[in-house]
Design a protein around this motif. Structure first.
Motif, PDB file in Angstrom:
ATOM      1  N   HIS A  15      60.101  66.983  52.414  1.00 11.72           N
ATOM      2  CA  HIS A  15      60.759  65.950  51.725  1.00 11.72           C
ATOM      3  C   HIS A  15      59.826  65.631  50.295  1.00 11.72           C
ATOM      4  O   HIS A  15      59.797  64.649  49.715  1.00 11.72           O
ATOM      5  CB  HIS A  15      60.692  64.611  52.324  1.00 11.72           C
ATOM      6  CG  HIS A  15      61.184  64.778  53.535  1.00 11.72           C
ATOM      7  ND1 HIS A  15      62.559  64.941  53.756  1.00 11.72           N
ATOM      8  CD2 HIS A  15      60.772  64.310  54.832  1.00 11.72           C
ATOM      9  CE1 HIS A  15      62.978  64.888  55.097  1.00 11.72           C
ATOM     10  NE2 HIS A  15      61.992  64.514  55.805  1.00 11.72           N
ATOM     11  N   ASP A  16      59.519  66.816  49.613  1.00 11.25           N
ATOM     12  CA  ASP A  16      58.624  66.761  48.301  1.00 11.25           C
ATOM     13  C   ASP A  16      57.581  66.247  48.362  1.00 11.25           C
ATOM     14  O   ASP A  16      56.953  65.685  47.388  1.00 11.25           O
ATOM     15  CB  ASP A  16      59.883  66.214  47.208  1.00 11.25           C
ATOM     16  CG  ASP A  16      60.885  67.090  46.914  1.00 11.25           C
ATOM     17  OD1 ASP A  16      60.936  68.166  47.041  1.00 11.25           O
ATOM     18  OD2 ASP A  16      61.965  66.389  46.691  1.00 11.25           O
ATOM     19  N   PRO A  70      51.399  61.161  56.182  1.00 14.79           N
ATOM     20  CA  PRO A  70      52.239  61.155  55.127  1.00 14.79           C
ATOM     21  C   PRO A  70      53.702  60.381  55.649  1.00 14.79           C
ATOM     22  O   PRO A  70      54.594  60.261  54.973  1.00 14.79           O
ATOM     23  CB  PRO A  70      52.665  62.658  54.848  1.00 14.79           C
ATOM     24  CG  PRO A  70      52.373  63.359  56.200  1.00 14.79           C
ATOM     25  CD  PRO A  70      51.132  62.561  56.837  1.00 14.79           C
ATOM     26  N   GLY A  71      53.719  60.119  56.884  1.00 12.86           N
ATOM     27  CA  GLY A  71      54.765  59.503  57.439  1.00 12.86           C
ATOM     28  C   GLY A  71      55.224  60.401  58.717  1.00 12.86           C
ATOM     29  O   GLY A  71      55.352  61.519  58.726  1.00 12.86           O
ATOM     30  N   TYR A  72      55.803  59.479  59.856  1.00  9.28           N
ATOM     31  CA  TYR A  72      56.002  60.101  61.018  1.00  9.28           C
ATOM     32  C   TYR A  72      57.124  61.394  60.796  1.00  9.28           C
ATOM     33  O   TYR A  72      57.290  62.442  61.329  1.00  9.28           O
ATOM     34  CB  TYR A  72      56.650  59.397  61.952  1.00  9.28           C
ATOM     35  CG  TYR A  72      57.164  59.917  63.412  1.00  9.28           C
ATOM     36  CD1 TYR A  72      56.295  60.414  64.247  1.00  9.28           C
ATOM     37  CD2 TYR A  72      58.535  59.941  63.728  1.00  9.28           C
ATOM     38  CE1 TYR A  72      56.673  61.099  65.420  1.00  9.28           C
ATOM     39  CE2 TYR A  72      59.078  60.620  64.706  1.00  9.28           C
ATOM     40  CZ  TYR A  72      58.350  60.952  65.548  1.00  9.28           C
ATOM     41  OH  TYR A  72      58.714  61.591  66.820  1.00  9.28           O
ATOM     42  N   GLU A  73      58.096  61.144  59.867  1.00 14.39           N
ATOM     43  CA  GLU A  73      59.494  62.005  59.563  1.00 14.39           C
ATOM     44  C   GLU A  73      58.831  63.233  59.087  1.00 14.39           C
ATOM     45  O   GLU A  73      59.699  64.005  58.813  1.00 14.39           O
ATOM     46  CB  GLU A  73      60.157  61.376  58.452  1.00 14.39           C
ATOM     47  CG  GLU A  73      59.681  61.125  57.059  1.00 14.39           C
ATOM     48  CD  GLU A  73      58.866  59.893  56.933  1.00 14.39           C
ATOM     49  OE1 GLU A  73      58.251  59.837  55.799  1.00 14.39           O
ATOM     50  OE2 GLU A  73      58.548  59.184  57.773  1.00 14.39           O
ATOM     51  N   CYS A  74      57.626  63.473  58.519  1.00 14.64           N
ATOM     52  CA  CYS A  74      56.773  64.732  57.899  1.00 14.64           C
ATOM     53  C   CYS A  74      56.262  65.580  59.033  1.00 14.64           C
ATOM     54  O   CYS A  74      55.918  66.760  58.810  1.00 14.64           O
ATOM     55  CB  CYS A  74      55.995  64.282  57.105  1.00 14.64           C
ATOM     56  SG  CYS A  74      56.570  63.395  55.572  1.00 14.64           S
ATOM     57  N   ILE A  75      56.072  65.196  60.208  1.00 19.90           N
ATOM     58  CA  ILE A  75      55.316  65.968  61.420  1.00 19.90           C
ATOM     59  C   ILE A  75      56.076  66.790  62.077  1.00 19.90           C
ATOM     60  O   ILE A  75      55.644  67.727  62.821  1.00 19.90           O
ATOM     61  CB  ILE A  75      54.486  65.247  61.983  1.00 19.90           C
ATOM     62  CG1 ILE A  75      55.340  64.302  62.959  1.00 19.90           C
ATOM     63  CG2 ILE A  75      53.395  64.325  61.324  1.00 19.90           C
ATOM     64  CD1 ILE A  75      54.276  63.379  64.278  1.00 19.90           C
TER      65      ILE A  75
END
Length: 96
Positions: A15-16, A70-75
């Protein structure tokens, strides 16, 4: 306990957002007991003596709450070595 930072084996871009580590905060009473997550691992009997069993769904449930950056959505696409380092970090919050 302060936040902990888990260094990763390589940088990831999602996500950039590029990151080479993941920051976690420690679990809180609410998450452990009030929300019913409990411990992410426990001793279980076996024919050869007690063994430690860890629960991936509980580890993931904690990660949904504990990741600061960086946020759960990034792993989701972490390589296995980095996924296991993240699991170990969660398990280390709960001494045996």
């Amino acid at each position: 306990m302060a936040d902990i930072t888990i260094p990763l084996s390589k940088p990831y871009t999602v996500h950039d957002k590029t990151f080479a580590s993941i920051k976690l905060r420690e679990p809180r009473y609410r998450e452990i007991f009030m929300e019913g997550r409990g411990k992410p691992r426990e001793w279980q009997p076996s024919p050869h003596g007690p063994v430690i069993v860890s629960y991936p769904a509980v580890v993931d449930s904690y990660l949904q709450e504990l990741i600061v950056e960086p946020g759960y959505e990034c792993i989701g696409n972490l390589d296995v070595v980095d996924a296991l380092a993240l699991e170990k970090a969660v398990l280390d919050f709960f001494p045996m």
